[in-house]
Enzyme design. Structure first.
Site, PDB file in Angstrom:
ATOM      1  N   CYS A  20       3.458   4.547   0.345  1.00  0.00           N
ATOM      2  CA  CYS A  20       3.973   3.685   1.409  1.00  0.00           C
ATOM      3  C   CYS A  20       3.439   4.102   2.777  1.00  0.00           C
ATOM      4  O   CYS A  20       3.123   3.262   3.623  1.00  0.00           O
ATOM      5  CB  CYS A  20       5.493   3.711   1.422  1.00  0.00           C
ATOM      6  SG  CYS A  20       6.264   3.091  -0.094  1.00  0.00           S
ATOM      7  N   ARG A  39       6.374  -3.498  -4.513  1.00  0.00           N
ATOM      8  CA  ARG A  39       5.488  -3.845  -3.395  1.00  0.00           C
ATOM      9  C   ARG A  39       5.197  -5.350  -3.424  1.00  0.00           C
ATOM     10  O   ARG A  39       4.166  -5.796  -3.923  1.00  0.00           O
ATOM     11  CB  ARG A  39       4.202  -3.025  -3.478  1.00  0.00           C
ATOM     12  CG  ARG A  39       4.447  -1.545  -3.454  1.00  0.00           C
ATOM     13  CD  ARG A  39       3.171  -0.707  -3.457  1.00  0.00           C
ATOM     14  NE  ARG A  39       3.493   0.672  -3.776  1.00  0.00           N
ATOM     15  CZ  ARG A  39       3.993   1.535  -2.890  1.00  0.00           C
ATOM     16  NH1 ARG A  39       4.196   1.161  -1.649  1.00  0.00           N
ATOM     17  NH2 ARG A  39       4.290   2.772  -3.258  1.00  0.00           N
TER      18      ARG A  39
END
Length: 229
Positions: free
Chosen positions: A55, A137
Site C-alpha cells: 500500500c 485493492r
C-alpha cells in the site's frame, strides 16, 4: 432459512450503474459524494491497511502522478477501513520516505476513514473469502455524471499498475469525445476503431468507399480504423 431471509443483500455497483452516494470523513475533511465532485471524473480506490508495504508503494506512486490526473480533470479518493488518525500518521510517514526515484511525496488527495465499512460495503471492497476486515485493492473510475465506467480488483499482495489505470481514464475520455472504440494495447496517438455497419448495404458501401478516405482503412467490413486526429 431465517438467517438467509434476514441477511442484508447489497448488489454491488456495476459498469453503467449510478455510483453509490456517501458522506465520509477524510484526511482533507468531510466529503459528500457525488455532490462535491460534480463535473469531475473520480478515481475511487481502496487499500487493505495503513502502514503496509504494498500500500505504501502504491500511495507513493499515485501521489507522484497527481498532476497527470489533475490535467484529465480526475479527482483521486483513497479508502481503507483504518481510522482517521492512522491515515494521518501514515500519510505523514510516507512524505518522509524515498523509493524508486520518488521522495518528499505529498499526499494531497483525501483518504476516507471507513471504520464502519459503510463505503467499502457499498462498493464491494470487502470480500469475505479474502478478508472481512481489509478491503481488497478495488479501483472505480466514475465519470462526471456519477456513472461507474470501469471496475478493477487486485488481490491484497499485488500492487496496482497505475500507468494502466491512467491509460483507462484517457481511453474512456477519448471514446466519449470521439464516439469510437479502442483496440488492444491502445495508447494515446494510436489509431481508433470506428463504429461497425449494422446493415448489409452499409457494409458494402463501406468497403467500396473506404479507400477514398485517406484517414480511414478497413481490414474487413467489421473492422475499420481511423487515424488519430
Amino acid at each position: 432459512m431465517n438467517e438467509v431471509m434476514n441477511e442484508t443483500i447489497n448488489r454491488l455497483p456495476l459498469i453503467g450503474d449510478k455510483a453509490p452516494a456517501f458522506k465520509a470523513l477524510t484526511t482533507t475533511g468531510t466529503i459528500n459524494f457525488p455532490e462535491d465532485y460534480e463535473g469531475k471524473w473520480v478515481l475511487l480506490f481502496s487499500h487493505p491497511s495503513d502502514f503496509t508495504p504494498v500500500c505504501t508503494t502504491e500511495f507513493m506512486t499515485i501521489a507522484a502522478m497527481q498532476e497527470e490526473f489533475d490535467k484529465l480533470n480526475v479527482a483521486l479518493i483513497g479508502l481503507s477501513v483504518d481510522s482517521l488518525y492512522s491515515h494521518i500518521a501514515w500519510v505523514r510517514a510516507i512524505e518522509q520516505m524515498e523509493w524508486n526515484g520518488m521522495k518528499n511525496i505529498k499526499i494531497r488527495f483525501p483518504v476516507i476513514a471507513d471504520l464502519n465499512t459503510n463505503v467499502a460495503t457499498k462498493y464491494g471492497m470487502l470480500q469475505p473469502n479474502v478478508s472481512s476486515t481489509q478491503a481488497v485493492r478495488a479501483v472505480f473510475v466514475i465519470d462526471p455524471k456519477g456513472i461507474v465506467r470501469s471496475i478493477t480488483y487486485y488481490p491484497l499482495n499485488i500492487g496496482r499498475n497505475f500507468d494502466e489505470i491512467l491509460r483507462m481514464v484517457k481511453a474512456l475520455q477519448k471514446s466519449d469525445a470521439e464516439h469510437c472504440s479502442l483496440p488492444a494495447n491502445w495508447q494515446p496517438g494510436d489509431d481508433v476503431i470506428v463504429p461497425t455497419p449494422i446493415t448489409v448495404e452499409a457494409a458494402e458501401e463501406l468497403m467500396n468507399t473506404v479507400s477514398e478516405n485517406q484517414d480511414e482503412y478497413a481490414l474487413d467490413w467489421f473492422l475499420r480504423f481511423r487515424k488519430d486526429k
